[in-house]
Every structure is written in C-alpha cells, then in structure tokens.
Design a protein around this motif. Structure first.
Motif, short mmCIF file in Angstrom:
data_model
loop_
_atom_site.label_atom_id
_atom_site.label_comp_id
_atom_site.label_asym_id
_atom_site.label_seq_id
_atom_site.Cartn_x
_atom_site.Cartn_y
_atom_site.Cartn_z
N LEU A 1 0.87 -1.17 0.00
CA LEU A 1 0.00 0.00 0.00
C LEU A 1 0.90 1.22 0.00
O LEU A 1 1.91 1.25 0.70
CB LEU A 1 -0.91 -0.01 1.22
N ALA A 2 0.54 2.22 -0.82
CA ALA A 2 1.43 3.37 -0.97
C ALA A 2 0.62 4.65 -1.21
O ALA A 2 -0.57 4.59 -1.51
CB ALA A 2 2.38 3.13 -2.14
N THR A 3 1.29 5.79 -1.10
CA THR A 3 0.67 7.08 -1.36
C THR A 3 1.39 7.84 -2.47
O THR A 3 0.99 8.94 -2.82
CB THR A 3 0.66 7.95 -0.09
N ALA A 4 2.47 7.27 -3.01
CA ALA A 4 3.24 7.91 -4.08
C ALA A 4 3.96 6.85 -4.89
O ALA A 4 4.15 5.72 -4.43
CB ALA A 4 4.25 8.89 -3.48
N ARG A 5 4.39 7.21 -6.10
CA ARG A 5 5.04 6.23 -6.99
C ARG A 5 6.46 5.92 -6.58
O ARG A 5 6.97 4.85 -6.90
CB ARG A 5 5.00 6.73 -8.44
N ALA A 6 7.15 6.84 -5.90
CA ALA A 6 8.55 6.63 -5.54
C ALA A 6 8.70 5.41 -4.64
O ALA A 6 7.97 5.25 -3.66
CB ALA A 6 9.10 7.87 -4.85
N ARG A 7 9.65 4.55 -5.01
CA ARG A 7 9.84 3.31 -4.23
C ARG A 7 11.19 2.71 -4.58
O ARG A 7 11.64 2.75 -5.72
CB ARG A 7 8.75 2.31 -4.56
N SER A 8 11.84 2.13 -3.57
CA SER A 8 13.02 1.29 -3.75
C SER A 8 12.60 -0.13 -3.45
O SER A 8 11.91 -0.38 -2.45
CB SER A 8 14.14 1.71 -2.79
N PHE A 9 12.99 -1.06 -4.29
CA PHE A 9 12.61 -2.46 -4.12
C PHE A 9 13.59 -3.34 -4.88
O PHE A 9 14.42 -2.85 -5.64
CB PHE A 9 11.17 -2.70 -4.61
N ALA A 10 13.49 -4.63 -4.67
CA ALA A 10 14.33 -5.59 -5.39
C ALA A 10 13.42 -6.66 -5.98
O ALA A 10 12.42 -7.05 -5.37
CB ALA A 10 15.35 -6.21 -4.47
N VAL A 11 13.78 -7.11 -7.18
CA VAL A 11 13.03 -8.15 -7.86
C VAL A 11 14.00 -9.29 -8.15
O VAL A 11 15.09 -9.07 -8.66
CB VAL A 11 12.43 -7.64 -9.19
N THR A 12 13.60 -10.50 -7.81
CA THR A 12 14.41 -11.69 -8.12
C THR A 12 13.83 -12.35 -9.36
O THR A 12 12.67 -12.76 -9.36
CB THR A 12 14.41 -12.66 -6.93
N THR A 13 14.64 -12.41 -10.40
CA THR A 13 14.18 -12.99 -11.66
C THR A 13 14.53 -14.47 -11.71
O THR A 13 15.42 -14.95 -11.01
CB THR A 13 14.83 -12.28 -12.87
N GLU A 14 13.81 -15.20 -12.54
CA GLU A 14 14.07 -16.62 -12.79
C GLU A 14 14.54 -16.72 -14.23
O GLU A 14 13.74 -16.83 -15.15
CB GLU A 14 12.81 -17.44 -12.55
N GLY A 15 15.86 -16.62 -14.44
CA GLY A 15 16.38 -16.57 -15.80
C GLY A 15 16.24 -15.15 -16.32
O GLY A 15 16.07 -14.21 -15.56
N ALA A 16 16.31 -14.98 -17.62
CA ALA A 16 16.20 -13.65 -18.23
C ALA A 16 14.73 -13.25 -18.27
O ALA A 16 13.94 -13.84 -19.00
CB ALA A 16 16.80 -13.67 -19.62
N GLN A 17 14.38 -12.26 -17.44
CA GLN A 17 13.01 -11.77 -17.37
C GLN A 17 13.01 -10.25 -17.36
O GLN A 17 13.99 -9.61 -16.98
CB GLN A 17 12.31 -12.28 -16.10
N TYR A 18 11.86 -9.68 -17.74
CA TYR A 18 11.68 -8.24 -17.69
C TYR A 18 11.11 -7.84 -16.33
O TYR A 18 10.22 -8.50 -15.81
CB TYR A 18 10.74 -7.77 -18.81
N VAL A 19 11.65 -6.77 -15.78
CA VAL A 19 11.19 -6.27 -14.48
C VAL A 19 10.06 -5.26 -14.73
O VAL A 19 10.16 -4.41 -15.62
CB VAL A 19 12.35 -5.61 -13.70
N TYR A 20 9.00 -5.38 -13.92
CA TYR A 20 7.83 -4.51 -14.03
C TYR A 20 7.57 -3.79 -12.70
O TYR A 20 7.87 -4.31 -11.63
CB TYR A 20 6.58 -5.34 -14.35
#
Length: 170
Positions: free
Chosen positions: A94-113
């Motif tokens: 849940l958020a109030t603004a678009r700004a965010r720091s996060f990490a995404v773990t991919t499974e092989g070559a994937q596009y981050v969204y």
C-alpha cells in the motif's frame, strides 16, 4: 476500494436515546455501522451519541485509503490486471506515491515490471543496480484482488534481467 465498518463500545451513566454516524441515524443499542458505499479516498466519519439527559458525545476517525503498487518479473509481455497480479519474484504494498526502492528476483532472463496508479503522474528517474535505465511505460486498467479498478502506469525495463535486481523509481 473498500467499504469501511466502524465498531464502538459505550460506557458511562445514562441510556442512549440516539446515535448517528456522519449524519446517518444508527439505532440505539447498535454498536457497529457499515458505510453505504465503498471509498476510494481518505474519508472522515463522526459518531455522535445522545443520552437520556440530552447530552451529546462525539468521536471522529478518518479511514485512510491507500492504493496498492506492484512489482515483479515476467518473461512474457504483461498487458493487463491478470498479468500484473501474476508477475514473479516481486511483491506489492500500500502506498501514497510512486517513488519506491525495491528488489526483484528474476528466474532466468526476465523483464522487471512496476505498476502504480496513473494519477500519480509520469515516472521520474528509473534506476536498476543504481544506474538510470530505460523503461517502456504503458497505461492499463488494473483491477486489484480487492476489486478496486483504476488506471495504472505499468513500467517495464527495456532489457531482460537475471538474478536479484535492485530498483529505484522516483
């Protein structure tokens, strides 16, 4: 969207002769009230209780509405709600603004969204691994698991990634 329910307890001398929540009558003896409609913005409510001596006591509360943001990875093109809700290796908050720091773990070559409400405006800088990166931005109609539908900005890194990708969106 969410339909708030307010619950309360009463104490002290005197019997309750009337009570209302934000102008809507509530039967004396009732200790709960559900809003007549779902909310999509912060909404204040005031409970006013009147006793047999014609004394009023009021208490107020604001129900804060927060949009959900989503992030993750996929090896296929994500273009709709189902795709956003199914992306791998990420999460939501849940958020109030678009700004965010996060990490995404991919499974092989994937596009981050990353998806956030379009009302929050165009993205500022988007960084992966601490460096500015290029993204494709698409506006989609997204329906959350809670049933709230809204236009969202869907950001997709232009290059497929592998491993854990630290991200920052401003």
């Amino acid at each position: 969207s969410v339909t708030p329910t307010l619950d309360w307890t009463l104490g002290g001398p005197g019997s309750v002769t009337a009570q209302e929540v934000s102008g809507a009558a509530v039967a004396p003896g009732t200790l709960s009230w559900t809003a007549p409609a779902a909310i999509t913005a912060d909404t204040p409510y005031t409970l006013t209780v009147t006793d047999a001596s014609d004394r009023d006591v009021s208490r107020s509360v604001t129900v804060d509405f927060r949009n959900r943001v989503f992030w993750g990875a996929s090896d296929s093109l994500v273009t709709d709600s189902a795709g956003v809700l199914a992306i791998d290796g990420g999460g939501s908050a849940l958020a109030t603004a678009r700004a965010r720091s996060f990490a995404v773990t991919t499974e092989g070559a994937q596009y981050v969204y990353y998806a956030y409400p379009a009302a929050w405006g165009a993205p500022g800088e988007v960084s992966a691994y601490g460096f500015p990166t290029s993204v494709t931005v698409t506006t989609i109609s997204l329906t959350t698991a809670a049933g709230h539908t809204e236009e969202y900005q869907l950001l997709r890194l232009d290059q497929a990634q592998t491993g854990t990708v630290p991200m920052e969106v401003s």
